[in-house]
Design a protein around this motif. Structure first.
Motif, mmCIF file in Angstrom:
data_model
loop_
_atom_site.group_PDB
_atom_site.id
_atom_site.type_symbol
_atom_site.label_atom_id
_atom_site.label_comp_id
_atom_site.label_asym_id
_atom_site.label_seq_id
_atom_site.Cartn_x
_atom_site.Cartn_y
_atom_site.Cartn_z
ATOM 1 N N ILE A 74 -23.872 -34.051 8.969
ATOM 2 C CA ILE A 74 -22.465 -34.258 8.624
ATOM 3 C C ILE A 74 -22.114 -33.318 7.475
ATOM 4 C CG2 ILE A 74 -20.696 -35.919 7.929
ATOM 5 C CD1 ILE A 74 -22.678 -38.150 8.748
ATOM 6 N N ALA A 75 -21.030 -32.586 7.616
ATOM 7 C CA ALA A 75 -20.578 -31.719 6.526
ATOM 8 C C ALA A 75 -20.111 -32.581 5.359
ATOM 9 C CB ALA A 75 -19.435 -30.826 7.003
ATOM 10 N N PHE A 76 -20.284 -32.091 4.145
ATOM 11 C CA PHE A 76 -19.930 -32.866 2.950
ATOM 12 C C PHE A 76 -18.489 -33.363 3.006
ATOM 13 C CE2 PHE A 76 -17.782 -32.626 -1.204
ATOM 14 C CZ PHE A 76 -18.352 -33.744 -1.801
ATOM 15 N N GLU A 77 -17.552 -32.477 3.320
ATOM 16 C CA GLU A 77 -16.131 -32.844 3.334
ATOM 17 C C GLU A 77 -15.869 -33.960 4.336
ATOM 18 O OE1 GLU A 77 -17.319 -29.803 3.571
ATOM 19 O OE2 GLU A 77 -16.633 -28.814 1.725
ATOM 20 N N LYS A 90 -26.026 -25.603 6.476
ATOM 21 C CA LYS A 90 -24.933 -25.154 5.618
ATOM 22 C C LYS A 90 -25.035 -25.838 4.255
ATOM 23 C CE LYS A 90 -22.867 -22.907 9.023
ATOM 24 N NZ LYS A 90 -23.755 -23.310 10.155
ATOM 25 N N ASP A 91 -24.537 -25.172 3.239
ATOM 26 C CA ASP A 91 -24.515 -25.736 1.896
ATOM 27 C C ASP A 91 -23.689 -27.022 1.896
ATOM 28 O OD1 ASP A 91 -25.070 -25.562 -0.977
ATOM 29 O OD2 ASP A 91 -22.910 -25.254 -1.187
ATOM 30 N N GLY A 92 -24.274 -28.100 1.387
ATOM 31 C CA GLY A 92 -23.557 -29.366 1.301
ATOM 32 C C GLY A 92 -23.774 -30.305 2.467
ATOM 33 N N ASP A 93 -24.486 -29.877 3.497
ATOM 34 C CA ASP A 93 -24.753 -30.749 4.642
ATOM 35 C C ASP A 93 -25.481 -32.024 4.206
ATOM 36 O OD1 ASP A 93 -23.606 -29.141 6.552
ATOM 37 O OD2 ASP A 93 -25.490 -28.381 7.376
ATOM 38 N N ILE A 94 -25.103 -33.146 4.814
ATOM 39 C CA ILE A 94 -25.868 -34.380 4.665
ATOM 40 C C ILE A 94 -26.634 -34.545 5.973
ATOM 41 C CG2 ILE A 94 -25.803 -36.888 4.431
ATOM 42 C CD1 ILE A 94 -22.934 -34.831 3.091
#
Length: 366
Positions: free
Chosen positions: A325-328, A355-359
């Motif tokens: 899941i993307a951070f946003e 990607k940077d920030g992925d959970i």
């Protein structure tokens, strides 16, 4: 993924003061004389990331475990270090073990703090340290080239390729260019790294200034910025004195108020960490649950299995998929359940580039 940066520079430029402030300890002895730091002091700092706080709030984590960056305070280099002057050989060996160089340059005047060369000139100081690193590399390469030349006479293609690479690097060093300027093909990367050349390491110039110049810099920092741009290096301007004061403050609110009063938006530590990540091409992904929200450092371009391997090698060996899941989207959908219902959770395979920030939740089987 463990990442460390060696803090280097000439004596009395503020290396140990900066190290103490960055790690909020008094482990390194800061004194107004050369070679006060004999053994390299090592300190780890948490990498601040407000995204992690938001993720933890959404999922209700009991703990937040940030990723860390390691700093190694290495004693001051002097001219002739490559030939053993001062404590040169030992210092150079300590630098060899780091991932990147934080080169502290004195960009302030202070009659009470002596300069080994008698006057402040950060460009000259940078050249002095760079030259010593290149001379040490050249000495190392000359020995390796001599040994490999004899073996390569057998015609072995691998040895011939290695010798060609060494000679290209040697030519650059003889021309006064650091090893990191040499164009290295993808299939040569491993052999290049195995050379363990000091001047191949990426450099972040840290301009240490007086408090009044912390926000806007000065003429010296402007010149260092020009030099860094020409080299493709990173540069930050900080005041080690300010960082020392911040390190003694208890609350985040007090720190922010103090920085604001000086016209600063962030601490020197935050600036150094951001620049170090950019320099080393690093990024962060997160794992999150009720027990903890944890940050993990990986190279930009790392695949899902490689990212899983940072947690445990079994995760990489038995990788099945990465539920991502993307951070946003995670924050907007109020967590995993909402993201899944909204179709924002993706099941990614082994070819996915994190990607940077992925959970991420990894599925694996061993």
């Amino acid at each position: 993924m463990s990442v460390n940066c060696g803090i280097v520079g000439l004596p009395n430029v503020g290396k140990s003061t900066l190290f103490n402030a960055l790690t909020a300890t008094a482990a390194a002895q800061a004194a107004n004389f050369p070679f006060c730091t004999i053994e390299p002091n090592v300190g780890r700092v948490a990498v601040p990331d407000q995204r992690q706080v938001q993720i933890a709030r959404v999922v209700g984590s009991a703990n937040i475990i940030p990723t860390q960056l390691e700093f190694v305070d290495i004693a001051g280099l002097v001219k002739g270090a490559s030939k053993g002057e001062g404590l040169g050989n030992k210092f150079l060996a300590n630098i060899r073990e780091t991932d990147a160089i934080l080169h502290v340059l004195r960009c302030f005047e202070n009659d009470d703090i002596t300069h080994v060369d008698g006057a402040v000139d950060p460009l000259r100081d940078a050249k002095t340290v760079e030259t010593e690193l290149m001379l040490a590399d050249l000495e190392s390469l000359e020995k390796q080239v001599d040994n490999l030349s004899r073996k390569a006479k057998s015609g072995d293609k691998t040895l011939v390729a290695q010798l060609n690479l060494m000679n290209r690097v040697k030519m650059a060093l003889e021309a006064g260019e650091p090893a990191r300027t040499v164009q290295v093909d993808k299939d040569e990367q491993k052999a290049f790294q195995m050379l363990q050349l000091l001047s191949s390491k990426p450099v972040l110039y840290v301009c240490n200034v007086n408090e009044e110049d912390a926000a806007g810099g000065n003429d010296w920092t402007a010149k260092v910025a020009e030099m860094a741009a020409e080299q493709g290096a990173e540069v930050v301007t900080i005041s080690a004195a300010i960082e020392s004061e911040i390190a003694q403050m208890d609350s985040q609110e007090e720190k922010e108020e103090f920085l604001s009063s000086l016209g600063l938006e962030e601490s020197g530590l935050d600036k150094i960490i951001k620049s170090a990540y950019k320099l080393l091409k690093l990024q962060t992904y997160f794992t999150a649950g009720p027990k903890e929200t944890r940050a993990w450092t990986i190279p930009v371009g790392a695949s899902a299995p490689e990212a899983a391997g940072v947690i445990h090698t079994d995760f990489q060996k038995g990788f099945i998929r990465a539920e991502t899941i993307a951070f946003e989207d995670y924050v907007a959908c109020n967590g995993e359940v909402g993201a899944k219902e909204a179709g924002k959770m993706r099941s990614e395979g082994k070819d996915y580039l994190v990607k940077d920030g992925d959970i991420i939740l990894f599925r694996f089987n061993v």
